[in-house]
Write an enzyme that holds these catalytic residues in place. Structure first.
Site, PDB file in Angstrom:
ATOM      1  N   GLN A 162       0.846  -1.203   0.000  1.00 39.58           N
ATOM      2  CA  GLN A 162       0.000   0.000   0.000  1.00 39.58           C
ATOM      3  C   GLN A 162       0.877   1.248   0.000  1.00 39.58           C
ATOM      4  OE1 GLN A 162      -2.550  -0.546   3.433  1.00 39.58           O
ATOM      5  NE2 GLN A 162      -3.832  -2.027   2.376  1.00 39.58           N
ATOM      6  N   GLU A 201      14.427  -1.183  -0.935  1.00 39.53           N
ATOM      7  CA  GLU A 201      13.895  -2.252  -0.090  1.00 39.53           C
ATOM      8  C   GLU A 201      14.767  -3.493  -0.117  1.00 39.53           C
ATOM      9  OE1 GLU A 201       9.971  -3.560  -1.258  1.00 39.53           O
ATOM     10  OE2 GLU A 201       9.765  -4.864   0.485  1.00 39.53           O
ATOM     11  N   SER A 244      15.941  -7.136  -0.661  1.00 42.57           N
ATOM     12  CA  SER A 244      15.640  -7.971  -1.826  1.00 42.57           C
ATOM     13  C   SER A 244      15.652  -9.450  -1.458  1.00 42.57           C
ATOM     14  CB  SER A 244      16.668  -7.721  -2.929  1.00 42.57           C
ATOM     15  OG  SER A 244      16.528  -8.722  -3.918  1.00 42.57           O
ATOM     16  N   GLY A 245      14.509 -10.099  -1.706  1.00 43.25           N
ATOM     17  CA  GLY A 245      14.404 -11.542  -1.491  1.00 43.25           C
ATOM     18  C   GLY A 245      15.119 -12.343  -2.572  1.00 43.25           C
ATOM     19  N   ASP A 260       9.297  14.418   0.977  1.00 41.66           N
ATOM     20  CA  ASP A 260       9.267  15.775   1.539  1.00 41.66           C
ATOM     21  C   ASP A 260       7.979  15.963   2.340  1.00 41.66           C
ATOM     22  OD1 ASP A 260       7.136  17.079  -0.077  1.00 41.66           O
ATOM     23  OD2 ASP A 260       8.488  16.681  -1.742  1.00 41.66           O
ATOM     24  N   LEU A 261       7.958  17.039   3.133  1.00 41.10           N
ATOM     25  CA  LEU A 261       6.862  17.205   4.101  1.00 41.10           C
ATOM     26  C   LEU A 261       5.506  17.374   3.418  1.00 41.10           C
ATOM     27  CD1 LEU A 261       5.944  17.501   7.043  1.00 41.10           C
ATOM     28  CD2 LEU A 261       6.543  19.925   6.914  1.00 41.10           C
ATOM     29  N   HIS A 262       5.457  18.078   2.302  1.00 43.86           N
ATOM     30  CA  HIS A 262       4.166  18.259   1.619  1.00 43.86           C
ATOM     31  C   HIS A 262       3.582  16.904   1.221  1.00 43.86           C
ATOM     32  CE1 HIS A 262       1.082  19.272  -1.178  1.00 43.86           C
ATOM     33  NE2 HIS A 262       1.766  18.825  -2.207  1.00 43.86           N
ATOM     34  N   ARG A 280      -3.611   7.856   4.655  1.00 42.36           N
ATOM     35  CA  ARG A 280      -3.359   6.634   5.427  1.00 42.36           C
ATOM     36  C   ARG A 280      -3.725   6.765   6.905  1.00 42.36           C
ATOM     37  NH1 ARG A 280      -3.649   2.901   1.562  1.00 42.36           N
ATOM     38  NH2 ARG A 280      -2.446   3.585  -0.249  1.00 42.36           N
TER      39      ARG A 280
HETATM   40  C1  LIG Z   1      -8.419   3.813   1.680  1.00 44.50           C
HETATM   41  C2  LIG Z   1      -7.700   3.515   0.394  1.00 44.50           C
HETATM   42  C3  LIG Z   1      -8.142   2.520  -0.434  1.00 44.50           C
HETATM   43  C4  LIG Z   1      -7.490   2.230  -1.643  1.00 44.50           C
HETATM   44  N1  LIG Z   1      -7.948   1.210  -2.425  1.00 44.50           N
HETATM   45  C5  LIG Z   1      -7.296   0.911  -3.573  1.00 44.50           C
HETATM   46  C6  LIG Z   1      -7.719  -0.164  -4.421  1.00 44.50           C
HETATM   47  O1  LIG Z   1      -8.708  -0.834  -4.138  1.00 44.50           O
HETATM   48  N2  LIG Z   1      -7.016  -0.419  -5.546  1.00 44.50           N
HETATM   49  C7  LIG Z   1      -5.931   0.331  -5.927  1.00 44.50           C
HETATM   50  O2  LIG Z   1      -5.323   0.054  -6.962  1.00 44.50           O
HETATM   51  N3  LIG Z   1      -5.500   1.359  -5.143  1.00 44.50           N
HETATM   52  C8  LIG Z   1      -6.144   1.661  -3.997  1.00 44.50           C
HETATM   53  N4  LIG Z   1      -5.692   2.686  -3.203  1.00 44.50           N
HETATM   54  C9  LIG Z   1      -4.501   3.433  -3.633  1.00 44.50           C
HETATM   55  C10 LIG Z   1      -4.875   4.816  -4.216  1.00 44.50           C
HETATM   56  O3  LIG Z   1      -5.663   4.665  -5.387  1.00 44.50           O
HETATM   57  C11 LIG Z   1      -3.607   5.620  -4.556  1.00 44.50           C
HETATM   58  O4  LIG Z   1      -2.888   4.934  -5.560  1.00 44.50           O
HETATM   59  C12 LIG Z   1      -2.682   5.778  -3.356  1.00 44.50           C
HETATM   60  O5  LIG Z   1      -3.419   6.185  -2.226  1.00 44.50           O
HETATM   61  C13 LIG Z   1      -1.621   6.837  -3.677  1.00 44.50           C
HETATM   62  O6  LIG Z   1      -2.253   8.087  -3.722  1.00 44.50           O
HETATM   63  P1  LIG Z   1      -1.718   9.285  -4.617  1.00 44.50           P
HETATM   64  O7  LIG Z   1      -1.671   8.875  -6.061  1.00 44.50           O
HETATM   65  O8  LIG Z   1      -2.554  10.476  -4.299  1.00 44.50           O
HETATM   66  O9  LIG Z   1      -0.254   9.464  -3.994  1.00 44.50           O
HETATM   67  P2  LIG Z   1       1.142   9.782  -4.684  1.00 44.50           P
HETATM   68  O10 LIG Z   1       1.502   8.728  -5.670  1.00 44.50           O
HETATM   69  O11 LIG Z   1       2.105  10.044  -3.554  1.00 44.50           O
HETATM   70  O12 LIG Z   1       0.904  11.107  -5.468  1.00 44.50           O
HETATM   71  C14 LIG Z   1       0.660  12.336  -4.773  1.00 44.50           C
HETATM   72  C15 LIG Z   1      -0.074  13.249  -5.720  1.00 44.50           C
HETATM   73  O13 LIG Z   1       0.794  13.563  -6.815  1.00 44.50           O
HETATM   74  C16 LIG Z   1       0.041  13.620  -8.013  1.00 44.50           C
HETATM   75  N5  LIG Z   1       0.538  12.577  -8.923  1.00 44.50           N
HETATM   76  C17 LIG Z   1       1.503  11.642  -8.648  1.00 44.50           C
HETATM   77  N6  LIG Z   1       1.740  10.907  -9.737  1.00 44.50           N
HETATM   78  C18 LIG Z   1       0.913  11.353 -10.709  1.00 44.50           C
HETATM   79  C19 LIG Z   1       0.682  10.995 -12.053  1.00 44.50           C
HETATM   80  N7  LIG Z   1       1.350  10.018 -12.662  1.00 44.50           N
HETATM   81  N8  LIG Z   1      -0.243  11.695 -12.754  1.00 44.50           N
HETATM   82  C20 LIG Z   1      -0.930  12.690 -12.184  1.00 44.50           C
HETATM   83  N9  LIG Z   1      -0.780  13.099 -10.910  1.00 44.50           N
HETATM   84  C21 LIG Z   1       0.143  12.436 -10.181  1.00 44.50           C
HETATM   85  C22 LIG Z   1      -1.417  13.405  -7.650  1.00 44.50           C
HETATM   86  O14 LIG Z   1      -2.003  14.663  -7.403  1.00 44.50           O
HETATM   87  C23 LIG Z   1      -1.328  12.641  -6.341  1.00 44.50           C
HETATM   88  O15 LIG Z   1      -2.468  12.800  -5.497  1.00 44.50           O
HETATM   89  C24 LIG Z   1      -6.338   2.983  -2.012  1.00 44.50           C
HETATM   90  C25 LIG Z   1      -5.904   4.010  -1.169  1.00 44.50           C
HETATM   91  C26 LIG Z   1      -6.553   4.279   0.014  1.00 44.50           C
HETATM   92  C27 LIG Z   1      -6.029   5.372   0.910  1.00 44.50           C
END
Ligand SMILES: Cc1cc2nc3c(=O)[nH]c(=O)nc-3n(C[C@H](O)[C@H](O)[C@H](O)COP(=O)(O)OP(=O)(O)OC[C@H]3O[C@@H](n4cnc5c(N)ncnc54)[C@H](O)[C@@H]3O)c2cc1C
Length: 246
Positions: free
Chosen positions: A85, A96, A98-99, A183-185, A194
């Site tokens: 996750q 990470e 490596s196995g 980074d913090l943001h 999470r």
């Molecule tokens: C409660 C919960 C349930 C979930 N269930 C599922 C599930 O069932 N199946 C599943 O596959 N995933 C699931 N996820 C994962 C979720 O879909 C996101 O992939 C994960 O939370 C990462 O979020 P993020 O993309 O916002 O974060 P990050 O990857 O850290 O990105 C941060 C922000 O940067 C921007 N960003 C980063 N990369 C890109 C890009 N390539 N294009 C455009 N903008 C970008 C976006 O604004 C994004 O919000 C779940 C997550 C949560 C919290």
């Protein structure tokens, strides 16, 4: 922060932990980055009240880039399903264990009985605790299955099966080990997702530990973040749940 200092490590779950290995910057770095907008970066630190006010205002207005001035590197020991996750967050940099390189240690997560609950009827991906008769789950059965997998793993290795294939019999509960930088943001974004009550209990444990660690480095920014969207109440609720069961 000095790498390896035990004071910067918080235990999570039965065998895991998060350690703050390294950090760059603090609350002042955020203010300095913001004040460069009007060429007053070096006024920072001369008036604590105005520095605090500025951090709160940046947070409220969603002026996020100054928070990217602060960086953290964490060492994390967590079950593979938690790291899976975590790795969805693309704004982190990871390295990470490596196995393929080494035999994986015989360490796996067995949940506490009070954290198990039952499959939720209202959410396909959650667990519920508000049922009249909670089934009595014997976690020894889970532990036995994982122990058996490790036995087969070792047997395969003894038969010269390559490590990269022998490992495929191991459970998702197997602990892995990574270093991760952010980074913090982007860390606040991770914590928002999470530490949400819909996130899985096990990754929330790591989120709470991270919050405690970074609070020591950027107390004003953390306080400003907690003031957003009922986050402070949410975190208090999660901490109470942690003591009573997931
Ligand atoms: C409660 C919960 C349930 C979930 N269930 C599922 C599930 O069932 N199946 C599943 O596959 N995933 C699931 N996820 C994962 C979720 O879909 C996101 O992939 C994960 O939370 C990462 O979020 P993020 O993309 O916002 O974060 P990050 O990857 O850290 O990105 C941060 C922000 O940067 C921007 N960003 C980063 N990369 C890109 C890009 N390539 N294009 C455009 N903008 C970008 C976006 O604004 C994004 O919000 C779940 C997550 C949560 C919290």
């Amino acid at each position: 922060v000095s790498g390896g200092d035990p004071n910067w490590k918080i235990d999570c779950l039965d065998h895991g932990y998060v350690r703050l290995v390294d950090s760059m910057g603090d609350d002042l770095s955020i203010v300095r980055a913001a004040r460069v907008s009007y060429d007053a970066a070096w006024r920072t630190g001369t008036d604590e009240g105005s520095d605090h006010k500025l951090i709160n205002s940046l947070m409220r207005r969603g002026h996020t880039s100054p928070f990217e001035a602060v960086e953290f590197q964490f060492e994390v020991m967590a079950p593979i399903f938690v790291l899976r996750q975590w790795h969805r967050h693309r704004t982190w940099a990871y390295n990470e264990l490596s196995g393929r390189y080494r035999e994986l240690p015989d360490v796996y997560y067995v949940p506490r009985p009070q954290d198990i609950g039952v499959q939720s009827k209202t959410s396909k991906q959650a667990r519920a605790f508000d049922v009249e008769h909670m089934p009595d789950i014997d976690t020894k059965v889970m532990a036995a299955a994982m122990g058996a997998s490790f036995e087969i793993y070792r047997m395969l290795l003894a038969q010269q099966v390559p490590k990269e294939l022998a490992r495929i019999v191991l459970p998702l509960a197997t602990y892995s080990h990574m270093f991760a930088k952010v980074d913090l943001h982007n860390l606040f974004h991770f914590l928002k997702l999470r530490l949400h009550e819909h996130a899985q209990y096990e990754i929330r444990e790591y989120g709470l530990a991270i919050l405690d660690l970074i609070q020591l480095v950027v107390p004003t920014a953390v306080s400003a973040w907690l003031d957003q969207d009922g986050m402070r109440e949410n975190v208090l609720k999660l901490r109470r749940k942690k003591d009573d069961g997931a």
